[in-house]
Motif scaffolding. Sequence first.
Motif, PDB file in Angstrom:
ATOM      1  N   PHE A 265       0.839  -1.187   0.000  1.00  0.00           N
ATOM      2  CA  PHE A 265       0.000   0.000   0.000  1.00  0.00           C
ATOM      3  C   PHE A 265       0.873   1.236   0.000  1.00  0.00           C
ATOM      4  CE2 PHE A 265      -1.988  -3.533   2.160  1.00  0.00           C
ATOM      5  CZ  PHE A 265      -3.177  -3.655   1.455  1.00  0.00           C
ATOM      6  N   GLN A 266       0.574   2.157  -0.913  1.00  0.00           N
ATOM      7  CA  GLN A 266       1.387   3.355  -1.015  1.00  0.00           C
ATOM      8  C   GLN A 266       0.519   4.577  -0.758  1.00  0.00           C
ATOM      9  OE1 GLN A 266       3.405   3.777  -4.765  1.00  0.00           O
ATOM     10  NE2 GLN A 266       4.920   5.136  -3.843  1.00  0.00           N
ATOM     11  N   TYR A 267       0.985   5.427   0.178  1.00  0.00           N
ATOM     12  CA  TYR A 267       0.170   6.557   0.605  1.00  0.00           C
ATOM     13  C   TYR A 267       0.546   7.790  -0.198  1.00  0.00           C
ATOM     14  CZ  TYR A 267      -0.635   3.156   4.172  1.00  0.00           C
ATOM     15  OH  TYR A 267      -0.967   1.991   4.809  1.00  0.00           O
ATOM     16  N   GLU A 268      -0.229   8.857   0.009  1.00  0.00           N
ATOM     17  CA  GLU A 268      -0.044  10.072  -0.787  1.00  0.00           C
ATOM     18  C   GLU A 268       1.374  10.606  -0.734  1.00  0.00           C
ATOM     19  OE1 GLU A 268      -3.826  12.871  -0.952  1.00  0.00           O
ATOM     20  OE2 GLU A 268      -3.623  11.814   0.944  1.00  0.00           O
ATOM     21  N   ASN A 269       2.047  10.492   0.403  1.00  0.00           N
ATOM     22  CA  ASN A 269       3.386  11.050   0.510  1.00  0.00           C
ATOM     23  C   ASN A 269       4.459  10.082   0.023  1.00  0.00           C
ATOM     24  OD1 ASN A 269       3.489   9.147   2.467  1.00  0.00           O
ATOM     25  ND2 ASN A 269       4.537  10.448   3.963  1.00  0.00           N
ATOM     26  N   GLY A 270       4.064   8.961  -0.536  1.00  0.00           N
ATOM     27  CA  GLY A 270       5.049   8.037  -1.097  1.00  0.00           C
ATOM     28  C   GLY A 270       5.401   6.887  -0.178  1.00  0.00           C
ATOM     29  N   MET A 271       5.042   6.990   1.080  1.00  0.00           N
ATOM     30  CA  MET A 271       5.353   5.913   2.008  1.00  0.00           C
ATOM     31  C   MET A 271       4.661   4.613   1.589  1.00  0.00           C
ATOM     32  SD  MET A 271       4.742   6.057   6.038  1.00  0.00           S
ATOM     33  CE  MET A 271       3.813   4.761   6.782  1.00  0.00           C
ATOM     34  N   ILE A 272       5.381   3.484   1.785  1.00  0.00           N
ATOM     35  CA  ILE A 272       4.829   2.191   1.403  1.00  0.00           C
ATOM     36  C   ILE A 272       4.780   1.265   2.612  1.00  0.00           C
ATOM     37  CG2 ILE A 272       5.232   0.122   0.011  1.00  0.00           C
ATOM     38  CD1 ILE A 272       6.465   1.815  -2.090  1.00  0.00           C
ATOM     39  N   THR A 273       3.694   0.538   2.775  1.00  0.00           N
ATOM     40  CA  THR A 273       3.629  -0.437   3.863  1.00  0.00           C
ATOM     41  C   THR A 273       3.022  -1.745   3.348  1.00  0.00           C
ATOM     42  OG1 THR A 273       1.427   0.285   4.495  1.00  0.00           O
ATOM     43  CG2 THR A 273       3.270   1.305   5.650  1.00  0.00           C
ATOM     44  N   ASP A 274       3.203  -2.811   4.126  1.00  0.00           N
ATOM     45  CA  ASP A 274       2.546  -4.064   3.747  1.00  0.00           C
ATOM     46  C   ASP A 274       1.243  -4.243   4.511  1.00  0.00           C
ATOM     47  OD1 ASP A 274       3.664  -4.451   6.212  1.00  0.00           O
ATOM     48  OD2 ASP A 274       4.313  -6.493   5.831  1.00  0.00           O
ATOM     49  N   THR A 275       1.023  -3.366   5.485  1.00  0.00           N
ATOM     50  CA  THR A 275      -0.246  -3.361   6.210  1.00  0.00           C
ATOM     51  C   THR A 275      -0.990  -2.117   5.778  1.00  0.00           C
ATOM     52  OG1 THR A 275       0.771  -4.423   8.094  1.00  0.00           O
ATOM     53  CG2 THR A 275      -1.269  -3.245   8.505  1.00  0.00           C
ATOM     54  N   LEU A 276      -2.305  -2.227   5.637  1.00  0.00           N
ATOM     55  CA  LEU A 276      -3.059  -1.048   5.213  1.00  0.00           C
ATOM     56  C   LEU A 276      -3.490  -0.253   6.440  1.00  0.00           C
ATOM     57  CD1 LEU A 276      -4.628   0.663   3.159  1.00  0.00           C
ATOM     58  CD2 LEU A 276      -6.450  -1.031   3.242  1.00  0.00           C
ATOM     59  N   PHE A 277      -3.019   1.001   6.526  1.00  0.00           N
ATOM     60  CA  PHE A 277      -3.451   1.876   7.622  1.00  0.00           C
ATOM     61  C   PHE A 277      -4.505   2.823   7.097  1.00  0.00           C
ATOM     62  CE2 PHE A 277       0.762   0.555   8.864  1.00  0.00           C
ATOM     63  CZ  PHE A 277       0.600   0.291  10.217  1.00  0.00           C
ATOM     64  N   VAL A 278      -5.635   2.908   7.790  1.00  0.00           N
ATOM     65  CA  VAL A 278      -6.635   3.890   7.369  1.00  0.00           C
ATOM     66  C   VAL A 278      -7.146   4.644   8.587  1.00  0.00           C
ATOM     67  CG1 VAL A 278      -7.385   2.550   5.367  1.00  0.00           C
ATOM     68  CG2 VAL A 278      -8.556   2.262   7.533  1.00  0.00           C
ATOM     69  N   PRO A 279      -7.456   5.919   8.378  1.00  0.00           N
ATOM     70  CA  PRO A 279      -7.971   6.721   9.494  1.00  0.00           C
ATOM     71  C   PRO A 279      -9.440   6.406   9.735  1.00  0.00           C
ATOM     72  CG  PRO A 279      -7.855   8.044   7.508  1.00  0.00           C
ATOM     73  CD  PRO A 279      -7.295   6.709   7.145  1.00  0.00           C
TER      74      PRO A 279
ATOM     75  N   GLN B 180      -3.611   9.994  14.686  1.00  0.00           N
ATOM     76  CA  GLN B 180      -2.483   9.067  14.644  1.00  0.00           C
ATOM     77  C   GLN B 180      -2.084   8.800  13.196  1.00  0.00           C
ATOM     78  OE1 GLN B 180      -3.359   5.598  17.018  1.00  0.00           O
ATOM     79  NE2 GLN B 180      -1.599   4.507  16.162  1.00  0.00           N
ATOM     80  N   TYR B 181      -3.089   8.776  12.334  1.00  0.00           N
ATOM     81  CA  TYR B 181      -2.825   8.563  10.912  1.00  0.00           C
ATOM     82  C   TYR B 181      -1.955   9.688  10.367  1.00  0.00           C
ATOM     83  CZ  TYR B 181      -3.788   7.665   5.971  1.00  0.00           C
ATOM     84  OH  TYR B 181      -3.669   7.400   4.633  1.00  0.00           O
ATOM     85  N   GLU B 182      -2.292  10.950  10.746  1.00  0.00           N
ATOM     86  CA  GLU B 182      -1.489  12.095  10.316  1.00  0.00           C
ATOM     87  C   GLU B 182      -0.062  11.956  10.822  1.00  0.00           C
ATOM     88  OE1 GLU B 182      -2.710  14.644   8.428  1.00  0.00           O
ATOM     89  OE2 GLU B 182      -4.568  13.461   8.312  1.00  0.00           O
ATOM     90  N   GLU B 183       0.072  11.556  12.083  1.00  0.00           N
ATOM     91  CA  GLU B 183       1.379  11.419  12.729  1.00  0.00           C
ATOM     92  C   GLU B 183       2.277  10.482  11.946  1.00  0.00           C
ATOM     93  OE1 GLU B 183       2.770  12.684  15.732  1.00  0.00           O
ATOM     94  OE2 GLU B 183       1.134  14.095  15.272  1.00  0.00           O
TER      95      GLU B 183
END
Lengths: 315, 537
Positions: A108-122, A195-198
């Motif tokens: 999963f790739q977020y708007e700022n380019g960060m990539i994770t294998d777990t999906l974080f959602v607010p 926390q999502y913003e953080e």
Amino acid sequence: MNESTNNASNFVSQVDSAFVFIFGISIFFLLGITAFLVYYIIRYRKSKNPVAEHIEGNNTLEIVWTVIPTILVLAMFYYGWSGWRYQKEVPDDAIPIKTIARMWSFTFQYENGMITDTLFVPKDKAVKLDLVALDVLHSLYIPAFRVKQDMVPGKEALIWFESGREGEYDVYCAEYCGLLHSYMKSIVKVIPALQYEEMFKIDSSAIAVNNIEVDKRTAGAAVTRKYGCNACHTADGTKLVGPSYKNIMGRTRTVIRDKEEIEVVADEDYIRRSIYEPNYEIVKGYEKGLMLSYKDQVTEEEFQLLLDYFKYLSE
Amino acid sequence: MSDRTNLSFREEKGNRKGIFAWILSTDHKRIGILYLYSIVAFFLTGVVLGILMKLELLAPGKTVMDPATYNAIFTLHGVIMIFLVVVPGLPAVFGNFLLPIMIGAKDVAFPKINLLSWWIYVFGAIIALSSLFMAGGPPDTGWTFYAPYAFKTNTNMLPAVLGAFILGFSSILTGINFIVTIHRMRAPGMTWFKMPLFPWTLYGTGWIQILATPIVGITLLMIVGERVLNIGFFDPALGGDPILYQHLFWIYSHPAVYIMILPAMGAISEIIPTFANKSIFGYKAIVLSTLAIAFVGYFVWGHHMFTSGMSGTALYTFSLLTFIVAIPSAIKVFNWVSTLHKASIQLEAPFFWAASFLFVFMIGGLSGIALGALTTNIHLHDTAFVVAHFHFIVFGGVGFAFMGAIHYWFPKIWGRMYNARLATTGWMIFFIGFCTLYLPMFFLGFSGMPRRYYDYVEEFHGPNVVSTIGSWVLALGLIIILYNLIRSATKGEVATKNPWGGRTLEWTVDSPPSLENFDEIPVVTRSPYDYRKNIDE
Ligand code: HEM
Ligand SMILES: [Cu+2]
Ligand SMILES: [Cu+2]
């Protein structure tokens, strides 16, 4: 229906009430007709009723039991359709997250380019997942959210949801995609919006994947997890569909390049090719085309981490 | 004792000896029996594979096999059960054996083509299964062969695809043969609406076979072209479209479900009036609903692709049509049940199969409604819920009807009776096993367990255990049934012409029938299900 998924996403109540509606009608008919069936069998068995009456049919009844199911069926159709329309109306302010599926992992790739294998959602924010499949068909399925969408290579697709309940939920691949299909899983973590913003304030490099700080020498392990390399490779010498990273550096490899068998020594260049151009040469005994290029994904920084990690595993 | 007047078709000496008297015979009854033995053999193979899968799913993690084996097994299981068992299924076995007799004919219109279609069937089956013995092993794509995975895998998917292509011809030839037979060879006086319902459903099925099968043929050829010649039809890597493949596949494979189910409904429509001793309720409604199902069934294939990303218009059109096609099926159920009103029911094994058919078919059909509604489909698609649904329809529907049919026509085919008590016991155990095996899968699917899953999380453990135990119970029932039938085929009590009191023409000829079925072609005057005493005798 289940307490724990209640309100997990904005679709749960609608899908479940449609299901309950259909299920209710179905059970009513199933039990009703079965009751008639059993009653007739008992009441009109030969020993009880030796002579049958001659009845050829009844047009009124035929009309009744054509019209009533037609009405019910149209009602059920409408119920299903309206719920579905809501699922297709993506709000304009939904947060986009790019979701990449390949054999056999999601990233999963977020708007700022960060990539994770777990999906974080607010929590309480609409999120839309832009779905991309790299190799074969996959299907992103979050049962607790009642969402599913096939991921077709070369086609764009999208799903959205808004979760109202913090927690962790399973993500599965629902479309058969080969050997390890049943291991193609992830988790979606619903966290408070703040926390999502953080999350994005922390250094977005691999070291901070999933917010876990790791030792420099083995930081590469986090990179392999992040990109789902471990679906096919291990660090302990076990062979999966790909070779293990254990003792990889400096090993002499028999590879097939342009249909010819040659020997190469696994050095930095070899590793680089393995990751960015994996089909340029194939290690003998392994399948071509399974591993896809990680060009545009694994950064130079991450590549160095991988290299350190492989060296560490080869000591 | 036997009331036979002629030599039966089994005893009749042709000019060929031994096995050749069978595998080269053009007698529709012998061909029906050839199909029966081949289909039962494949069915048992498929059952063993199914039970192995269930054994693997007994517990999370590896239980008895590795994922590669599991994936190959569910593919083989699906290919065998669909292409080799249920698609030929009732038409090839009972259609061949009984259609000419039921309409008062001596054979089908083209007996040689009939034999050819059996040979094509065997040839296709051998090609399809040859992959088992080739380097690379059997395919692991699922019976749907979805692109692009089917083009990436290194296993032998081509033989399976070619096999299915060849089997298609067998299906088309049988369809043509039956349609012509029904049009041209009905006995004098048998108008369309005096024709029994089983031939009617064979007629509907024949048209689907002729019109839908070529599509799968073309599709399978395109796959071969793509894999062998690298022409990009379906693989995005070659510029193709995987969704196009899904459309083409389901344009055939959905109507194929009706190829399977219509004759099953036909068999049920024969069994119920006979054992109820009563005219079938709403004969015309059943005929019309058969034709309606055959027709509307062409236009619902998209319901297999609701999550594939089709346009919204396509989605709700397919959803609406799917609901429409449910109506004629419901009408049939109402008519069958109403036939029992004021009936005089003989409680025999064929009747139990027919009654339990109604039950499992309703569960299959009603669960299909939850899958046809768009919003619930999104959650349930590609989960164990779908697996339960189609087993209830294909195994519950076609399988139970097949079992009912074989118990019903057994005396006609073998000229002997089976042990009635053992038959009922076998049925009951099978039925209990069946429900235990598949009902938990609805629950698993609703809880989110995807299909084609080698391994699962702990949450899904309980229902899987129940389901696996069900597969053992079902196997036990099956063994009892087979034991009883195989034994009785040679050792059973000799049957009379009409042991159940049936009214259709096959019950007027010898058991087993003579080579030419009838000494004299009958003249039909009454409707096929007239059970009033004063009319005959
Ligand atoms: C003892 C009897 C049977 C057992 C235990 C059994 C079990 C199974 C199991 C465990 C699966 C895999 C489900 C999954 O993908 O998660 C399956 C798939 C399937 N079964 Fe059966 N089954 C049986 C009989 C039948 C019959 C009689 C038919 C057809 C008439 C049938 C048709 C299929 C098909 C088409 C599939 C799908 C294969 C695929 O996904 O490619 N099965 N069965
Ligand atoms: Cu997948
Ligand atoms: Cu369908």
